[in-house]
Scaffold this active site. Structure first.
Site, PDB file in Angstrom:
ATOM      1  CG  ASP A 171      51.589  14.400  -8.986  1.00 23.39           C
ATOM      2  OD1 ASP A 171      51.726  13.345  -9.782  1.00 23.39           O
ATOM      3  OD2 ASP A 171      50.995  15.494  -9.264  1.00 23.39           O
ATOM      4  CG  ASP A 236      45.762  14.756 -13.754  1.00 22.02           C
ATOM      5  OD1 ASP A 236      46.184  13.785 -13.039  1.00 22.02           O
ATOM      6  OD2 ASP A 236      46.272  15.787 -13.875  1.00 22.02           O
TER       7      ASP A 236
HETATM    8  C1  GLA Z   1      49.387  15.665 -11.746  1.00 18.98           C
HETATM    9  C2  GLA Z   1      48.311  15.174 -10.752  1.00 18.98           C
HETATM   10  C3  GLA Z   1      47.150  15.962 -10.375  1.00 18.98           C
HETATM   11  C4  GLA Z   1      47.848  17.397 -10.104  1.00 18.98           C
HETATM   12  C5  GLA Z   1      48.833  17.979 -11.080  1.00 18.98           C
HETATM   13  C6  GLA Z   1      49.562  19.305 -10.542  1.00 18.98           C
HETATM   14  O1  GLA Z   1      48.878  15.739 -12.858  1.00 18.98           O
HETATM   15  O2  GLA Z   1      48.166  13.851 -11.291  1.00 18.98           O
HETATM   16  O3  GLA Z   1      46.455  15.694  -9.605  1.00 18.98           O
HETATM   17  O4  GLA Z   1      48.372  17.023  -8.923  1.00 18.98           O
HETATM   18  O5  GLA Z   1      49.858  17.061 -11.378  1.00 18.98           O
HETATM   19  O6  GLA Z   1      50.351  19.521 -11.745  1.00 18.98           O
END
Ligand code: GLA
Length: 539
Positions: A171, A236
């Site tokens: 990430d 997300d």
């Molecule tokens: C980010 C990523 C998600 C997830 C979250 C975890 O927002 O884009 O897919 O992994 O972190 O906190």
């Protein structure tokens, strides 16, 4: 390749190109397909632990999902809280990750990996490219800092491989906070992964999660020599949950699903083995109805996106399981060419015709997407698909209705905010085979040029690139169409025999006057290209 040579006697040689009539089958190289499996984040947020993971792995195993190809069990954020021992090794909570089998030590992530592997599944883990991870933002649980791998890349990726993981998602929360350069950081990570693989013999599939922020489609393919990868193209699909806030359940919406699909549209970057990632799916999560689940699956399959289930697999109903395991749907997603669907026509505002070029001659997956709030008659013309007008067979994937002998076009009424997913088997339009221009090389021999490339419309067309990379590493070539911005193409080693990858390029409308230029890395040779002459009426 073999199949093409069978057609060679039929070729009409014109200058540096040759027309091939319907001869692009057997066109797949051996590549990594978009990963399929389950991921913890969408349903379990940072509460993930061993018990949840075991239950989800069991459900994948017993529900038929594993058999259908959903093999990754991916542990996302929340599996550790940022503690390291004096040697810098990650320390995990022994209560969250206890022994599963007698003789195991609590607090050892290899326990859960062994369990996942014992079911014949694969195991995924998660970290951040920066010092902090996304755990620094509260979600269902409290905030934790220092859950990133920066400063520990070699140590952490070696640890993941030693624990036995097969997949790692990296990430960008810490990377963004520190304003790091993602191209550089993810390159360093790819090198740490390659090093870990050399030491342990275990391969980690590389999932880059930078949300499309710094245009990963321009640098992620093959970054740091990665011989396979996916890169997130947007944020997300589910809004974060803040336990103290107004909602304690993930917010799932059709709007976000379509937004992520739209942000994922980078057909110029996606090529065999290297995929745009539209995010883990929300299929089967509360608040989506059956039609929306199917729309979601159809969009992801058309995109050739990773199919990672974000729902609680233990709670999926029979209808959702049947849709997730539909073999035609999965075959569309997992087509070995790895190309992304492109929009080839609009029947009117919000009425879109999408086409995905597949590996069998004359076959296309087609999505008639109605974004409006009214039912709409929609149609797809064979010429929009680069097929001849001859008769085709049309299969509606969800209703399993097959119609043979359909000429020129297919019509269907599409419900509002929904889609009809089709498989069309028709007669392939012309493919042309181009060899490099006679004067293709610049003085240092690092360029190969193809000119006089015909296009029937200004649209994306599939191109097969025949190349030879006798080295032992994935090498990157730059591809430029008509001197426009360049695209990175990762070319894995081929041994002595050569291989091919497929990509899509946007040609201009001018007849016979497009140019494609490759800048090649050392020791790699682009030998020829094949270009579909007829795809699309132009968008
Ligand atoms: C980010 C990523 C998600 C997830 C979250 C975890 O927002 O884009 O897919 O992994 O972190 O906190």
């Amino acid at each position: 390749m073999k199949r093409i040579f069978q057609f060679l006697p039929l070729l009409i040689v014109v200058g540096c190109f040759q027309f091939l009539a319907a001869a692009q089958a057997s066109r797949a190289a051996r590549i990594a397909l978009p990963p399929m499996g389950w991921s913890s984040w969408n349903s379990f947020s940072n509460t993930i632990n061993s018990a949840i993971t075991v239950a989800q792995a069991n459900a994948l195993h017993s529900s038929g999902l594993q058999k259908a190809g959903y093999v990754y069990v991916n542990i996302d954020e929340g599996w550790w809280v940022g503690e390291r021992d004096s040697a810098g090794n990650i320390v995990v909570d022994p209560k969250a990750w206890p022994a599963i089998e007698p003789g195991e030590r609590a607090g050892d992530m290899s326990n859960i990996v062994r369990y996942i592997h014992s079911l014949g599944l694969k195991a995924g883990i998660y970290t951040d490219a920066g010092k902090d991870g996304c755990s620094m933002y509260p979600d269902i649980g409290p905030a934790y800092f220092h859950t990133g791998s920066e400063g520990h890349y070699e140590q952490d990726f070696l640890q993941f491989a030693r624990w036995g993981f097969d997949y790692v998602k990296v990430d960008w929360c810490g990377g963004a906070k520190e304003n790091l350069d993602p191209d550089f950081q993810y390159g360093e990570i790819a090198r740490a992964i390659a090093r870990a693989e050399k030491i342990t013999g275990r391969k980690l599939y590389f999932s880059i999660c930078e949300w499309g922020k710094d245009s990963p489609f321009t640098w992620a393919p093959g970054v740091g020599g990665a011989d396979q990868a996916i890169w997130r193209t947007g944020g997300d699909i589910v809004a974060p949950v803040v336990a103290a806030g107004p909602h304690t359940e993930r917010k799932v919406s059709l709007e976000n699903m379509l937004r992520n699909f739209d942000r994922n549209y980078h057909p110029e970057a996606q090529h065999t083995g290297y995929y745009n990632d539209a995010d883990m799916m929300v299929v089967g999560m509360p608040s989506l109805n059956a039609a929306q689940n199917r729309l979601h699956l159809a969009l992801w399959a058309m995109a050739g996106a990773p199919l990672l289930i974000g729902a609680d697999v233990t709670a999926l109903d029979a209808a959702t399981l049947a849709d997730l395991t539909n073999p035609e749907l999965i075959a569309i997603d997992q087509n070995p060419l790895g190309l992304e669907a492109v929009k080839v026509a609009e029947n009117g505002p919000g009425l879109e015709v999408w086409s995905k070029f597949l590996s069998a001659d004359g076959e296309r997956a087609v999505l008639l997407l109605n974004r409006t709030y009214f039912p709409a008659p929609m149609s797809v013309r064979w010429k929009d698909l680069g097929l001849t007008g001859s008769e085709a067979t049309v299969r509606e994937v969800w209703t399993e209705k097959t119609s043979a002998g359909i000429k020129d076009k297919y019509e269907a009424t599409v419900p509002p905010q929904d889609a009809v997913l089709l498989l069309v088997n028709g007669t392939e339009g012309l493919f042309a085979h181009y060899t490099p221009d006679a004067t293709d090389k610049d003085s240092d021999g690092s360029e190969t040029r193809f000119s006089g490339i015909a296009a029937s419309a200004a649209t994306f067309v599939p191109v097969r690139i025949e190349y030879r990379n006798p080295t032992v590493e994935t090498r990157i070539a730059a591809l430029r169409v008509n001197e426009q911005a360049s695209t990175r193409i990762a070319l894995p080693p081929t041994g002595a025999n050569g291989s091919s990858v497929w990509i899509q390029v946007r040609l201009d409308r001018h007849e016979n006057s497009n140019r494609i230029r490759f800048t090649e890395p050392a020791n790699v040779r682009i030998e020829s290209i094949e270009v579909n002459q007829a795809t699309g009426a132009g968008m």
